[in-house]
Design an enzyme around this catalytic site. Structure first.
Site, PDB file in Angstrom:
ATOM      1  N   TYR A 160       0.771  -1.397  -0.106  1.00 41.63           N
ATOM      2  CA  TYR A 160       0.010  -0.021   0.025  1.00 41.63           C
ATOM      3  C   TYR A 160       0.873   1.414  -0.006  1.00 41.63           C
ATOM      4  O   TYR A 160       1.909   1.091   0.668  1.00 41.63           O
ATOM      5  CB  TYR A 160      -0.870  -0.028   1.234  1.00 41.63           C
ATOM      6  CG  TYR A 160      -2.062  -1.003   1.370  1.00 41.63           C
ATOM      7  CD1 TYR A 160      -3.205  -0.572   0.945  1.00 41.63           C
ATOM      8  CD2 TYR A 160      -1.899  -2.048   1.765  1.00 41.63           C
ATOM      9  CE1 TYR A 160      -4.392  -1.187   0.918  1.00 41.63           C
ATOM     10  CE2 TYR A 160      -2.941  -3.231   1.883  1.00 41.63           C
ATOM     11  CZ  TYR A 160      -4.132  -2.646   1.456  1.00 41.63           C
ATOM     12  OH  TYR A 160      -4.992  -3.473   1.368  1.00 41.63           O
TER      13      TYR A 160
ATOM     14  N   TYR B 292      -0.259  -9.658   0.676  1.00 45.00           N
ATOM     15  CA  TYR B 292       0.857  -9.549   1.370  1.00 45.00           C
ATOM     16  C   TYR B 292       0.835 -10.253   2.873  1.00 45.00           C
ATOM     17  O   TYR B 292      -0.381 -10.706   3.378  1.00 45.00           O
ATOM     18  CB  TYR B 292       0.884  -8.009   1.384  1.00 45.00           C
ATOM     19  CG  TYR B 292      -0.541  -7.548   1.985  1.00 45.00           C
ATOM     20  CD1 TYR B 292      -0.634  -7.267   3.343  1.00 45.00           C
ATOM     21  CD2 TYR B 292      -1.643  -6.981   1.276  1.00 45.00           C
ATOM     22  CE1 TYR B 292      -1.658  -6.804   4.025  1.00 45.00           C
ATOM     23  CE2 TYR B 292      -2.590  -6.410   1.822  1.00 45.00           C
ATOM     24  CZ  TYR B 292      -2.710  -6.379   3.165  1.00 45.00           C
ATOM     25  OH  TYR B 292      -3.950  -5.860   3.697  1.00 45.00           O
TER      26      TYR B 292
ATOM     27  N   HIS C  15     -10.576  -3.023  -1.027  1.00 44.73           N
ATOM     28  CA  HIS C  15     -11.454  -2.186   0.170  1.00 44.73           C
ATOM     29  C   HIS C  15     -12.489  -1.646  -0.622  1.00 44.73           C
ATOM     30  O   HIS C  15     -12.236  -0.653  -1.420  1.00 44.73           O
ATOM     31  CB  HIS C  15     -10.746  -1.442   1.107  1.00 44.73           C
ATOM     32  CG  HIS C  15      -9.671  -2.315   1.902  1.00 44.73           C
ATOM     33  ND1 HIS C  15     -10.039  -2.870   3.153  1.00 44.73           N
ATOM     34  CD2 HIS C  15      -8.247  -2.671   2.064  1.00 44.73           C
ATOM     35  CE1 HIS C  15      -9.028  -3.338   3.695  1.00 44.73           C
ATOM     36  NE2 HIS C  15      -8.019  -2.973   2.637  1.00 44.73           N
TER      37      HIS C  15
ATOM     38  N   ARG D  29      -2.473 -12.210   3.702  1.00 44.06           N
ATOM     39  CA  ARG D  29      -3.915 -11.644   3.317  1.00 44.06           C
ATOM     40  C   ARG D  29      -4.199 -12.186   1.863  1.00 44.06           C
ATOM     41  O   ARG D  29      -3.162 -11.745   0.995  1.00 44.06           O
ATOM     42  CB  ARG D  29      -4.068  -9.948   3.396  1.00 44.06           C
ATOM     43  CG  ARG D  29      -3.924  -9.384   4.691  1.00 44.06           C
ATOM     44  CD  ARG D  29      -5.067  -9.695   5.775  1.00 44.06           C
ATOM     45  NE  ARG D  29      -6.272 -10.183   5.205  1.00 44.06           N
ATOM     46  CZ  ARG D  29      -7.576  -9.495   4.759  1.00 44.06           C
ATOM     47  NH1 ARG D  29      -7.366  -8.224   4.663  1.00 44.06           N
ATOM     48  NH2 ARG D  29      -8.675 -10.052   4.420  1.00 44.06           N
TER      49      ARG D  29
ATOM     50  N   HIS E 189      -7.110  -8.510  -2.051  1.00 43.51           N
ATOM     51  CA  HIS E 189      -8.573  -7.903  -2.076  1.00 43.51           C
ATOM     52  C   HIS E 189      -8.519  -6.388  -2.221  1.00 43.51           C
ATOM     53  O   HIS E 189      -7.452  -5.905  -2.484  1.00 43.51           O
ATOM     54  CB  HIS E 189      -8.936  -8.162  -0.485  1.00 43.51           C
ATOM     55  CG  HIS E 189      -7.987  -7.303   0.476  1.00 43.51           C
ATOM     56  ND1 HIS E 189      -6.750  -7.887   0.723  1.00 43.51           N
ATOM     57  CD2 HIS E 189      -7.982  -6.266   1.270  1.00 43.51           C
ATOM     58  CE1 HIS E 189      -6.332  -7.162   1.777  1.00 43.51           C
ATOM     59  NE2 HIS E 189      -6.913  -6.091   2.014  1.00 43.51           N
TER      60      HIS E 189
END
Lengths: 187, 252
Positions: free
Chosen positions: B114, B153, B168, B163, B166
């Site tokens: 991110y 990640y 959000h 995770r 995905h």
């Protein structure tokens, strides 16, 4: 009739700050608006630590108790310069702030509701948002008659929904868990 | 006009929204460690749906920048990764489309990182990818983004925790009660078995509602793959007090 099953909620995770905050998010009204008040507070976890990666959203009526929304049966009524909605991430001290106008009382089943602001809190570790309400300390009589406040029988718990006066508005801390845990609602 | 049993003018009786406790994950989910100190321990108080809960901000185009819907064109050059068209329809549980509602997304880059100061796992940052998008649904409740497929990640929730890929999603709906923040996952991801967020949703069928489906019909030849993800917000309940009888009396 409900025919389509709903989509589950998931946490905002730790990186919500890249996607959710808006530069004007904290300003339900612009700075300098007459009668504007700051509602500030700190979000705490169950160990009393400040929550630095949460997001607080607020939704409320205007000072006349009206909503600029087609589902208000009295008719949508825009109030230029007033969004009714605030959105603020917590900072390194766990603090948020929303600049807004104090809402009027809102009519409804069971009688008038005291002036209030609906609040959502999102954060890492919260698989669904939690919802609470801000009420105002100077509205003692209206608060005493408010059907939502009165649905909470424990006076100490009820008191968690009433903001404290502050020099430029109000303080409303959110305690997610533990001593002084804020009253949260099932909506 | 007749009044309701408690004396409230009928015009102020508002519909509620259907509560759906069977779909959502519990706030306390020990497998996801961060829930431990962040879930209320006192039972939630039932909040009746009044004007405040059945309304919400009416957000418009002023919330959107020209390229907010296309995360591959927000920088001088294109981001690394596989281009995807991500689209779907937002409806409520009565099947009614939710038009003109703001849909916001944020995501990791193709390497699973991110653009966030707190993300320090050593995967490359992509200078051409912010990972943030916004659109309004159209009159039929449809939305469409162009983005890149995010990577998985690692995180430190448990031993060897990863995770699943995905994106959000944040939606306003048309009522405070419809507000939804969730995550969209990709089909055939091998990481679901060990992911506490995916598994926090108790009903396996409800988990599947977080899965996009590969949508070959929407792929664009030699340009982008496509996924479709439909989102269902809470629907409305019938208006409580106004019986047909009362309405007929009013007409007489």
């Amino acid at each position: 009739m409900s025919t389509h099953p709903t989509t589950p909620s998931q946490t905002v995770g730790p990186y919500l700050h890249i996607g959710l905050p808006w530069p004007d998010g904290p300003y339900a009204v612009a700075e300098g608006t007459p009668d504007a008040v700051w509602i500030r507070g700190t979000v705490y976890d169950g160990a009393g630590a400040v929550v630095t990666d949460a997001l607080v959203e607020t939704w409320q009526a205007d000072p006349e108790g009206r909503f600029d929304h087609p589902d208000d049966p009295r008719g949508a009524r825009p109030r230029p310069g007033f969004r009714g909605f605030g959105r603020c991430p917590t900072d390194a001290a766990g603090e948020y702030g929303i600049l807004t106008l104090k809402p009027g009382s809102v009519p409804g089943p069971g009688g008038d509701q005291a002036p209030h602001i609906d609040v959502s809190v999102f954060g890492r570790g919260m698989l669904n948002r939690v919802v609470t309400r801000v009420y105002f300390p100077e509205e003692e009589a209206a608060n005493a008659a408010d059907p939502v406040l009165n649905s909470i029988t424990d006076p100490d718990v009820r008191a968690t929904l009433v903001a404290r006066p502050a020099p430029d508005g109000y303080r409303f801390d959110v305690r997610l868990q533990g001593d002084g845990e804020t009253a949260f609602f099932d909506i | 006009m007749p009044t309701t049993p408690d004396g409230t003018p009928p015009g102020l009786i508002v519909p509620g929204y259907i509560r759906d406790h069977d779909t959502h994950p519990p706030l306390d989910h020990p497998g996801y460690k961060s829930t431990a100190l962040r879930h209320p321990k006192r039972p939630l108080t039932l909040l009746p749906h009044t004007l405040t809960e059945i309304t919400s901000p009416v957000l418009g185009q002023d919330r959107l920048g020209a390229l907010d819907h296309d995360l591959t064109r927000q920088h001088e050059e294109e981001p690394q990764g596989q281009r995807i068209i991500l689209h779907g329809q937002v409806r409520d549980s009565d099947g009614t489309p939710v038009p003109h509602t703001l849909v916001e997304i944020w995501q990791a880059n193709a390497a699973g990182r991110y653009r966030h100061t707190a993300d320090n796992w050593p995967a490359p940052l992509d200078p051409h990818f912010t990972g943030v998008g916004r659109v309004l649904t159209d009159a039929d409740g449809r939305y469409r983004f162009v983005t890149i497929r995010p990577g998985a990640y690692p995180w430190k929730n448990h031993r060897n925790a990863w995770r699943p890929a995905h994106i959000h999603f944040s939606l306003f709906g048309r009522a405070f009660t419809q507000r939804l923040v969730t995550q969209m996952y990709f089909p055939d991801d091998p990481l679901f078995f060990q992911d506490p967020m995916w598994n926090s949703v108790p009903d396996p069928k409800a988990r599947e509602r977080m899965l996009a489906r590969f949508d070959y019909d929407t792929t664009e030849p030699e340009w982008a793959l496509a996924y479709r993800w439909d989102i269902v917000l809470r629907g409305r309940e019938q208006t409580p007090f106004e019986s047909d009888e009362e309405i007929m009396e009013d007409d007489e």
